[in-house]
Design an enzyme around this catalytic site. Structure first.
Site, short mmCIF file in Angstrom:
data_model
loop_
_atom_site.label_atom_id
_atom_site.label_comp_id
_atom_site.label_asym_id
_atom_site.label_seq_id
_atom_site.Cartn_x
_atom_site.Cartn_y
_atom_site.Cartn_z
N CYS A 14 -1.79 17.37 -6.00
CA CYS A 14 -2.37 18.70 -5.97
C CYS A 14 -3.42 18.75 -4.87
O CYS A 14 -4.47 18.15 -4.99
CB CYS A 14 -3.01 18.97 -7.33
N HIS B 186 -4.37 -5.68 -1.10
CA HIS B 186 -4.78 -5.13 -2.39
C HIS B 186 -3.62 -4.82 -3.33
O HIS B 186 -3.84 -4.38 -4.46
CB HIS B 186 -5.72 -3.93 -2.22
N GLN C 182 5.20 -2.98 -0.29
CA GLN C 182 5.63 -3.06 -1.69
C GLN C 182 6.67 -4.16 -1.92
O GLN C 182 7.19 -4.30 -3.02
CB GLN C 182 6.19 -1.71 -2.17
N1 PLP Z 1 2.92 1.42 2.89
C1 PLP Z 1 3.29 1.43 1.60
C2 PLP Z 1 4.74 1.32 1.26
C3 PLP Z 1 2.33 1.55 0.60
O1 PLP Z 1 2.70 1.56 -0.68
C4 PLP Z 1 0.97 1.67 0.97
C5 PLP Z 1 -0.06 1.88 -0.05
O2 PLP Z 1 0.17 2.42 -1.10
C6 PLP Z 1 0.64 1.64 2.33
C7 PLP Z 1 1.65 1.51 3.26
C8 PLP Z 1 -0.77 1.74 2.79
O3 PLP Z 1 -1.45 0.58 2.43
P1 PLP Z 1 -3.02 0.43 2.71
O4 PLP Z 1 -3.69 1.28 1.71
O5 PLP Z 1 -3.30 -1.02 2.51
O6 PLP Z 1 -3.26 0.85 4.08
#
Ligand code: PLP
Length: 399
Positions: A340, A217, A195
């Site tokens: 949930c 993504h 993030q």
């Molecule tokens: N780490 C964090 C802080 C995330 O926000 C996310 C996905 O939301 C992930 C790891 C996992 O990412 P991925 O879906 O690309 O494996």
């Protein structure tokens, strides 16, 4: 009906520039990068270029970047790969020790739990303060002779709080100086930057990071591509056996179009960072100002140590998933930390670690903005949300 997407921390749409960059690698430029012929070498060149862009962005060397399928895979490779390597290479460490925080993404927490379950690692899960920040002193105190890894996320995905990565990196560097003198194995520092990569400085030398994971993504590249930075010399055993791709650290024919997409995504992040940060920050302030006018609503996370794109609230007397459904009926996509599962409402582990009671955590609502978010959309959310909350509170027993 208007459709407003405010769930960019979950995923982003593929941007037209990225789609255009990757498209030829599905059709005309379809080669397998391991082949010596023209098609193969064309694909190899595209991979090399993407790797170089990412390496430059992180202040790393190209051979320190490993392409994976997502941040989760990168995190698994970093943790399991390091632990496996230490187990076999460092005879003095019988059971490697990992330090992480209690607010990490499941990709880190579940990987740690797995390593504990199979008896390959002991893990310390550090507490956080009310903003979700780990205390650097806690990290220092938790380090033991057999500690091999500190894994702290750069930005929390549920509340947007920025962790003190640079300070942690500095601390680990200092500790490693004395460990080398005592013939102890160094402590390596991993950060989940999923993030953070879009908005924050990710220079691995400046921050003292040895391992860094992220995903495409969240950056307008497609789902199914991620990367792991591995500082030269950090011992990692590959977790996927097969061919020698990715410097022998991740076997399998390279996903050339997606790798090209990730390279392009990083190029665009670099180009647009300053402008998009300013725009999104302004929109977020507007959103926060509007939402906080509703009584019984509070903002969570650190007020300043925050990424621009995430704003999370706790709404008294309204339940997260119910808010999401009503907002969705109005064309608005947001997110909630509580999920949930099997009919049971589970409060967010992040909010409970930050000291919120389960019933407070049930009322969490996360908006995450993106490059296409507009002021008109924010105004609409600010207009619609009070009605949604009012409706739910009417049904709430004690509100
Ligand atoms: N780490 C964090 C802080 C995330 O926000 C996310 C996905 O939301 C992930 C790891 C996992 O990412 P991925 O879906 O690309 O494996």
């Amino acid at each position: 009906m208007k459709k407003i997407y405010l769930d960019n921390a979950a995923t982003t749409p593929v941007s037209p520039e990225i789609l255009a960059a990757m498209e030829p690698y599905f059709t005309n430029k379809f080669g397998n990068a391991s082949e010596p012929h023209f098609w193969g070498q064309e694909a190899r060149k595209a991979i090399d270029e993407a790797r170089e862009k990412i390496a430059n962005f992180l202040g790393a060397k190209p051979k320190e970047i490993i392409f994976t399928s997502c941040a989760t895979e990168s995190i698994n490779l970093a943790h399991k790969g390091l632990v496996e390597s230490i187990k076999y290479k460092v005879s003095s460490i019988k059971c490697p020790h990992i330090i992480t925080s209690s607010v990490e993404h499941k990709a880190v927490l579940e990987t740690c739990k797995h390593l504990e379950k199979i008896g390959w690692a002991k893990v310390t899960y550090l507490p956080v303060d009310k903003y979700g920040i780990v205390d650097i002193k806690d990290i220092e105190q938790a380090i033991r002779p057999e500690t091999v890894l500190v894994s702290i996320m750069y930005v929390n995905n549920e509340v947007g709080t920025i962790e003190p990565i640079e300070e942690i990196g500095r601390l680990i560097k200092e500790i490693n100086v004395s460990r080398v003198a005592r013939h102890l194995s160094p402590v390596y520092f991993h950060t989940d930057a999923t993030q953070a990569i879009q908005y924050l400085d990710c220079n691995v030398d400046g921050l003292g990071i040895d391992l860094l994971s992220f995903s495409g993504h969240k950056l307008y590249a497609p789902k199914g591509i991620g990367a792991l930075y591995i500082r030269s010399g950090v011992p990692i055993v590959r977790q996927q056996d097969g061919g020698g791709q990715e410097y022998n650290l991740r076997a399998g024919t390279e996903n050339v179009p997606y790798i090209v997409a990730l390279g392009k995504a990083i190029e665009l992040v670099e180009q647009n960072k300053v402008h998009s940060t300013k725009c999104i920050e302004k929109l977020k302030s507007k959103l926060i100002e509007g939402v906080l006018k509703i009584s019984g609503v509070k903002l969570v996370g650190h007020p300043q140590k925050q990424v621009p794109h995430i704003a999370t609230f706790i709404v008294e007397g309204a339940e997260g998933e119910a808010m999401l459904l009503l907002l969705s009926d109005k064309g608005i996509a947001a997110s909630s930390g509580s999920a949930c599962t099997s009919g049971l409402l589970k409060p967010s582990h992040v909010l409970t670690a930050m000291g919120y009671k389960p019933q407070e955590a049930h009322g969490s609502l996360r908006f995450s903005l993106g490059k296409d978010t507009t002021l008109k959309e924010i105004d609409y959310v600010v207009k619609v949300l009070p009605e949604v909350i009012k409706k739910l509170r009417k049904m709430a027993p004690k509100f």
